[in-house]
Scaffold this active site. Structure first.
Site, PDB file in Angstrom:
ATOM      1  N   CYS A 181      37.067  27.796  18.032  1.00  0.00           N
ATOM      2  CA  CYS A 181      35.951  27.624  17.097  1.00  0.00           C
ATOM      3  C   CYS A 181      35.920  26.203  16.529  1.00  0.00           C
ATOM      4  CB  CYS A 181      36.031  28.638  15.970  1.00  0.00           C
ATOM      5  SG  CYS A 181      37.617  28.665  15.147  1.00  0.00           S
ATOM      6  N   GLU A 230      27.099  25.569  20.272  1.00  0.00           N
ATOM      7  CA  GLU A 230      28.507  25.768  20.616  1.00  0.00           C
ATOM      8  C   GLU A 230      28.581  26.231  22.073  1.00  0.00           C
ATOM      9  OE1 GLU A 230      30.409  29.095  18.505  1.00  0.00           O
ATOM     10  OE2 GLU A 230      32.143  27.798  18.218  1.00  0.00           O
ATOM     11  N   LYS A 242      39.202  45.847  14.189  1.00  0.00           N
ATOM     12  CA  LYS A 242      38.597  46.021  15.517  1.00  0.00           C
ATOM     13  C   LYS A 242      38.798  44.757  16.330  1.00  0.00           C
ATOM     14  CE  LYS A 242      34.823  45.268  17.511  1.00  0.00           C
ATOM     15  NZ  LYS A 242      35.277  44.920  18.868  1.00  0.00           N
ATOM     16  N   GLY A 258      27.847  36.913  12.519  1.00  0.00           N
ATOM     17  CA  GLY A 258      28.149  36.669  11.105  1.00  0.00           C
ATOM     18  C   GLY A 258      26.924  36.904  10.235  1.00  0.00           C
ATOM     19  N   GLU A 287      34.268  33.567   9.320  1.00  0.00           N
ATOM     20  CA  GLU A 287      34.782  32.367   9.980  1.00  0.00           C
ATOM     21  C   GLU A 287      34.049  32.291  11.305  1.00  0.00           C
ATOM     22  OE1 GLU A 287      36.122  30.013  12.148  1.00  0.00           O
ATOM     23  OE2 GLU A 287      38.027  31.055  12.377  1.00  0.00           O
ATOM     24  N   GLY A 301      34.053  35.165  14.465  1.00  0.00           N
ATOM     25  CA  GLY A 301      33.273  35.316  15.697  1.00  0.00           C
ATOM     26  C   GLY A 301      32.048  34.422  15.659  1.00  0.00           C
ATOM     27  N   SER A 302      31.001  34.852  16.344  1.00  0.00           N
ATOM     28  CA  SER A 302      29.823  33.998  16.478  1.00  0.00           C
ATOM     29  C   SER A 302      29.003  33.971  15.184  1.00  0.00           C
ATOM     30  CB  SER A 302      28.949  34.502  17.624  1.00  0.00           C
ATOM     31  OG  SER A 302      28.500  35.809  17.344  1.00  0.00           O
ATOM     32  N   THR A 303      28.258  32.906  15.007  1.00  0.00           N
ATOM     33  CA  THR A 303      27.407  32.767  13.829  1.00  0.00           C
ATOM     34  C   THR A 303      26.317  33.844  13.826  1.00  0.00           C
ATOM     35  OG1 THR A 303      27.909  30.437  13.533  1.00  0.00           O
ATOM     36  CG2 THR A 303      25.814  31.187  12.653  1.00  0.00           C
TER      37      THR A 303
HETATM   38  P1  NAI Z   1      30.835  37.986  18.982  1.00  0.00           P
HETATM   39  O1  NAI Z   1      30.619  37.319  17.693  1.00  0.00           O
HETATM   40  O2  NAI Z   1      29.813  38.920  19.474  1.00  0.00           O
HETATM   41  O3  NAI Z   1      32.216  38.799  18.937  1.00  0.00           O
HETATM   42  C1  NAI Z   1      33.207  38.683  17.967  1.00  0.00           C
HETATM   43  C2  NAI Z   1      33.633  40.069  17.494  1.00  0.00           C
HETATM   44  O4  NAI Z   1      32.566  40.704  16.801  1.00  0.00           O
HETATM   45  C3  NAI Z   1      34.005  41.037  18.600  1.00  0.00           C
HETATM   46  O5  NAI Z   1      35.084  41.827  18.181  1.00  0.00           O
HETATM   47  C4  NAI Z   1      32.760  41.871  18.754  1.00  0.00           C
HETATM   48  O6  NAI Z   1      32.992  43.133  19.286  1.00  0.00           O
HETATM   49  C5  NAI Z   1      32.301  41.993  17.333  1.00  0.00           C
HETATM   50  N1  NAI Z   1      30.874  42.281  17.135  1.00  0.00           N
HETATM   51  C6  NAI Z   1      29.835  41.980  17.962  1.00  0.00           C
HETATM   52  N2  NAI Z   1      28.680  42.392  17.421  1.00  0.00           N
HETATM   53  C7  NAI Z   1      28.979  42.961  16.235  1.00  0.00           C
HETATM   54  C8  NAI Z   1      28.206  43.548  15.197  1.00  0.00           C
HETATM   55  N3  NAI Z   1      26.882  43.645  15.273  1.00  0.00           N
HETATM   56  N4  NAI Z   1      28.844  44.010  14.108  1.00  0.00           N
HETATM   57  C9  NAI Z   1      30.176  43.914  13.994  1.00  0.00           C
HETATM   58  N5  NAI Z   1      30.948  43.374  14.946  1.00  0.00           N
HETATM   59  C10 NAI Z   1      30.364  42.902  16.047  1.00  0.00           C
HETATM   60  O7  NAI Z   1      31.107  36.877  20.057  1.00  0.00           O
HETATM   61  P2  NAI Z   1      30.996  37.009  21.658  1.00  0.00           P
HETATM   62  O8  NAI Z   1      29.751  37.735  22.021  1.00  0.00           O
HETATM   63  O9  NAI Z   1      32.258  37.548  22.153  1.00  0.00           O
HETATM   64  O10 NAI Z   1      30.863  35.489  22.094  1.00  0.00           O
HETATM   65  C11 NAI Z   1      29.591  34.845  22.112  1.00  0.00           C
HETATM   66  C12 NAI Z   1      29.677  33.449  21.562  1.00  0.00           C
HETATM   67  O11 NAI Z   1      30.103  33.492  20.210  1.00  0.00           O
HETATM   68  C13 NAI Z   1      30.694  32.548  22.216  1.00  0.00           C
HETATM   69  O12 NAI Z   1      30.198  31.936  23.355  1.00  0.00           O
HETATM   70  C14 NAI Z   1      30.966  31.559  21.139  1.00  0.00           C
HETATM   71  O13 NAI Z   1      29.986  30.563  21.128  1.00  0.00           O
HETATM   72  C15 NAI Z   1      30.875  32.363  19.881  1.00  0.00           C
HETATM   73  N6  NAI Z   1      32.196  32.788  19.407  1.00  0.00           N
HETATM   74  C16 NAI Z   1      32.782  32.062  18.442  1.00  0.00           C
HETATM   75  C17 NAI Z   1      34.034  32.389  18.006  1.00  0.00           C
HETATM   76  C18 NAI Z   1      34.683  31.594  16.954  1.00  0.00           C
HETATM   77  O14 NAI Z   1      35.871  31.778  16.709  1.00  0.00           O
HETATM   78  N7  NAI Z   1      33.981  30.722  16.296  1.00  0.00           N
HETATM   79  C19 NAI Z   1      34.779  33.499  18.581  1.00  0.00           C
HETATM   80  C20 NAI Z   1      34.054  34.240  19.565  1.00  0.00           C
HETATM   81  C21 NAI Z   1      32.817  33.865  19.960  1.00  0.00           C
END
Ligand code: NAI
Ligand code: MG
Length: 802
Positions: free
Chosen positions: A308, A405, A200, A257, A274, A252-254
């Site tokens: 990240c 972050e 996804k 995670g 990660e 993605g976000s902590t």
């Molecule tokens: P997010 O963690 O919500 O999104 C990452 C992925 O997870 C997306 O594909 C999203 O659709 C999916 N996702 C969201 N909720 C989910 C759930 N409950 N179960 C399974 N999958 C789910 O991150 P978002 O909202 O796009 O960004 C918010 C903050 O997160 C950013 O400002 C940043 O601080 C952090 N972030 C960190 C990343 C990294 O690589 N460390 C990457 C993206 C965001």
């Protein structure tokens, strides 16, 4: 002479005047591809685009203009179901192919990426807002490199991973900051090693995943191996919850995670996370200052800071702070923010308005908390989500902007005086993803690198990546590695554990009391706890009986509680010197324990018989196997070593196994001595300190073991033993934020609870889901299977240069 002078001044004038003019990359091919899908993209399932079963869809936008770019399908339960079943069918065939056949497919994918590099790079830049220079020169070539590298692992899988099989069907969820690169990091190892995938992509940036699936199928990849279901967080959650998924790999976000850890708890799904970071960028007085300033540019303004592992926390040694900040501000002034497709820009657009406002509000908060704001005074493009290069200096280590972050082009800076202070400040974080150290003194840089809580450390460099070098974090930055040999293991499972059967747990025998026993004089025969090298009374002053299978009371042990666990954890932390003891020293102590155990083998065997009812010969065999196992880990202690990677740059990356820290161990009910040794020995061999809860029904082998520990030169605090209820003590350990990892063997419920409660600090868990291990079976019960789980690999990049 005159003409000569005139010519020189003309040239100088030309350079002075050489004003910036945009150099846009052509987007014809990309727009044509989008036009072909103008009616909207379906999910990519079983080799073809299919619309959502629900008919629902959503738009993806162009961050540089804010305009809608394409219509995507919103994945629901039916779509996830059909993607998973398509993957399941395809995986069975795929795993049966010889490694060489899979290698050729992976190789074809790498070639395919190279052939379509321009198209992919342009689509990525348009959809994400990042500069074409980065997609063209970094994202896409690195993605191809991942497929080449992993084609190689497929080729040699049968010899290099002979004792493992593929995990099966993998659910992968990726973020929007490196859509195509993250897809490659996830798909390449999964496919190479014989798995099939449902991926996804992030809702903001799904296009290159759909493009990849389309191109991969055209390149001959069998249908069903890669399924792409587009959608939002809820779609991701459906994938996480799907019962026929064997593993989830998430970036993605902590916060998300944590949710995923909680939702997969007890399901038996394997998991890699990660997550976020707040990575320190440490500049020492003797650093090459211009190099370090350029490093900051790559650390925090690369990809608009949406990285990240961005070096977002600059720590500068006091003496050079003024000069460093002055040069940094001067450099900021020369950065160019512009249209993603312009080949001359340094920064493009922030991925979405919601992220832009998040960045804006965090910067406001930083200023309110007392930081000094500096932003480049440069031309900013109109329209779209743009944000200037930003520096917040003089921040407090505890302020929001120093701990959260920001995920945007915003660096925070603070100063330090000594290397010790730098390390302390650097490690003052919930995260532990990456770090960058700048010093011309190699001894200082490496000494600091070794002490940083981070999965990746770059010396005099930043943001270097390679498929052969594992990437991943510690602490709340998640667990697992992507890339390299360690990354391959994340997509495999051990053959030796395939046949494990559910453990049969028999109820504790009832005490059969006799009048005689009660009439004996009341002497205290309760075994105490073992904490910090000393025998200690349990905090609650309660004890629990130990009963033979026939119901005879054979002793009493302390009933440990939460307070005892806390004390043991403190003692274990105080013994941190164990991690830096030489491996030779640790090996010697393991042999010494074995030797002392051997000296009392008969007494231990008798105790085991009395507690478990095992025959004398079976009990003796358990003691002998325990002694041998201690030898095994004594052997490994100075042989479980790292490797030196030679990534494609002038330099090396040292992949070093590092102790996890303080590890809780819930021993299995069976094999009271061998079970304990099998779990504790690999942990202490690799430098961890342990808080051990022995077999709940048969704890006396562990309490007898105190005297062995006391006479074997084991430093105080390295092994702490707390007897009592496995469930209660596991709860205390799982929720304790100073416990770095928890190994728990016992019931399926225990495993589920441990995984669920571990989310506070995202500790590494190692559980058996109620499946019994045959502790006598060396293939299943000892060796690298355990050592690998006892360490994290830290990769230290050391580029060469003059
Ligand atoms: P997010 O963690 O919500 O999104 C990452 C992925 O997870 C997306 O594909 C999203 O659709 C999916 N996702 C969201 N909720 C989910 C759930 N409950 N179960 C399974 N999958 C789910 O991150 P978002 O909202 O796009 O960004 C918010 C903050 O997160 C950013 O400002 C940043 O601080 C952090 N972030 C960190 C990343 C990294 O690589 N460390 C990457 C993206 C965001
Ligand atoms: Mg988009």
């Amino acid at each position: 002479m005159m003409t000569m002078t005139a010519a020189i001044s003309d040239v100088a004038k030309y350079f002075d005047d050489m004003s910036y003019g945009p150099a846009p990359e052509a987007d014809t091919e990309a727009r044509a591809w989008l036009a072909r899908h103008a009616s909207g993209f379906g999910h990519f399932i079983n080799g073809a685009f299919v619309p959502s079963a629900s008919g629902k869809s959503f738009d993806t936008f162009e961050p540089a203009t804010g305009k809608a770019l394409a219509r995507l399908s919103l994945g629901g339960k039916a779509d996830i179901d059909s993607a998973v079943s398509s993957a399941r069918k395809a995986q069975a065939q795929w795993a049966k192919l010889p490694g060489h056949a899979r290698a050729r497919h992976l190789y074809a994918l790498a070639r395919m990426i190279q052939r379509h590099a321009r198209l992919i790079a342009v689509v990525e830049a348009i959809d994400n807002g990042k500069p074409i220079r980065e997609t063209r020169d970094i994202d896409v070539p690195l993605a191809a490199r991942h497929f080449y590298h992993h084609a190689g692992w497929a080729q040699i899988q049968d010899t290099e991973f002979a004792d493992h099989v593929p995990v099966g069907v993998v659910g992968q969820i990726i973020p929007w900051n490196f859509p195509f690169l993250m897809l490659s990091w996830k798909l390449a190892p999964a496919l190479a090693l014989g798995n099939a995938v449902v991926l996804k992509p992030a809702e903001f940036t799904s296009l290159t995943a759909l493009l990849f699936a389309e191109l991969a199928t055209a390149a001959g990849l069998p249908a069903g191996l890669i399924n792409i279901v587009t959608g939002e967080g809820e779609t991701g959650a459906l994938l996480v919850d799907h019962p026929d998924i064997d593993k989830i790999a998430f970036t993605g976000s902590t916060d998300v995670g944590r949710i995923i850890r909680e939702r997969t708890a007890g399901s038996g799904k394997s998991l890699t996370l990660e997550l976020g970071g707040k990575s320190p960028f440490i500049v020492f007085e003797d650093a090459d200052l211009d190099g370090a300033v350029e490093g900051v540019v790559d650390a925090i303004w690369f990809n608009q800071g949406q990285v990240c592992c961005a070096g977002s926390r600059i720590l500068v040694q006091e003496g050079i702070s003024a000069l460093f900040h002055e040069r940094l501000k001067r450099r900021m002034q020369t950065l160019r923010v512009g249209q993603p497709l312009d080949k001359c820009i340094d920064m493009g657009a922030i991925v979405a308005p919601v992220q832009l406002s998040r960045v804006e509000s965090l910067v406001k908060k930083g200023v309110a908390e007392g930081a000094t704001l500096h932003q480049a005074q440069i031309d900013m493009p109109k329209g779209g989500s743009f944000y200037p290069p930003t520096l917040l200096s003089g921040v407090q280590p505890t302020s929001t902007v120093a701990t959260e972050e920001i995920f945007g082009p915003v660096a925070v800076s603070m100063t330090f005086r000594t290397p010790e202070e730098a390390i302390q400040l650097a490690n003052h974080s919930r995260y532990g993803l990456a770090a960058s150290v700048w010093s011309e003194t190699i001894g200082l840089a490496l000494n600091v690198a070794a002490k940083l809580a981070a999965g990746v450390v770059w010396v005099n460099a930043t943001n270097l990546f390679d498929a052969a070098v594992g990437f991943g974090g510690k602490r709340e930055s998640g667990f697992g590695r992507e890339g390299g040999r360690e990354g391959c293991y994340e997509y495999l499972k051990p053959k030796a554990w395939l046949g494990r059967k559910a453990r049969t747990v028999s109820a504790l025998p009832q005490i059969r009391t006799t009048v005689g026993e009660f009439s004996q004089p009341a002497i205290d025969r309760t075994a105490k706890l073992f904490i910090g090298g000393k025998q200690a009374r349990p905090d609650g002053n309660y004890s629990r009986p130990v009963v033979s299978p026939k119901g005879k009371l054979i002793g009493e042990v302390g009933e440990g509680n939460r307070k005892d666990i806390r004390n043991a954890v403190v003692a274990a932390h105080a013994a941190s010197g164990w991690a830096s003891a030489t491996a030779h020293n640790r090996a010697q102590i393991l042999y010494y324990i074995a030797e002392n155990l051997s000296g009392r083998a008969d007494a231990f065997a008798a105790r085991i018989s009395a507690m478990t009812g095992a025959s004398t010969s079976a009990a003796k065999a358990e003691v002998e196997a325990s002694i041998a196992r201690l030898f095994t880990y004594g052997a490994w202690a100075d042989k479980y070593e790292g490797v030196v990677h030679q990534p494609p740059l002038r330099g090396v990356a040292l992949a070093m196994p590092e102790a996890l820290g303080v590890v809780g161990v819930i021993c299995p009910p069976e094999a009271p001595l061998l079970g304990l040794i099998s779990l504790v020995a690999p942990l202490i061999a690799t430098g961890n300190r342990v808080v051990v809860v022995p077999s709940e029904p048969h704890p006396l082998a562990a309490t007898d073991f105190y005297s062995i520990l006391e006479t074997s030169d084991v430093p105080a605090g390295v092994v702490n033993i707390v007897t009592g209820s496995a469930e209660e003590l596991a709860k205390s350990l799982a929720t304790h934020n100073d416990v770095d990892a928890l190994w728990a063997f016992g019931t399926a419920e225990l495993s589920a609870m441990v995984e669920k409660l571990s989310i506070g600090n995202l500790k590494r868990t190692f559980v058996d889901h109620g499946k019994a291990t045959d502790w006598q079976d060396r293939a299943a019960a000892e060796g690298t299977l355990y050592l690998r789980r006892a360490v994290d690999i830290k990769n230290i990049w050391i580029p060469y240069g003059e």
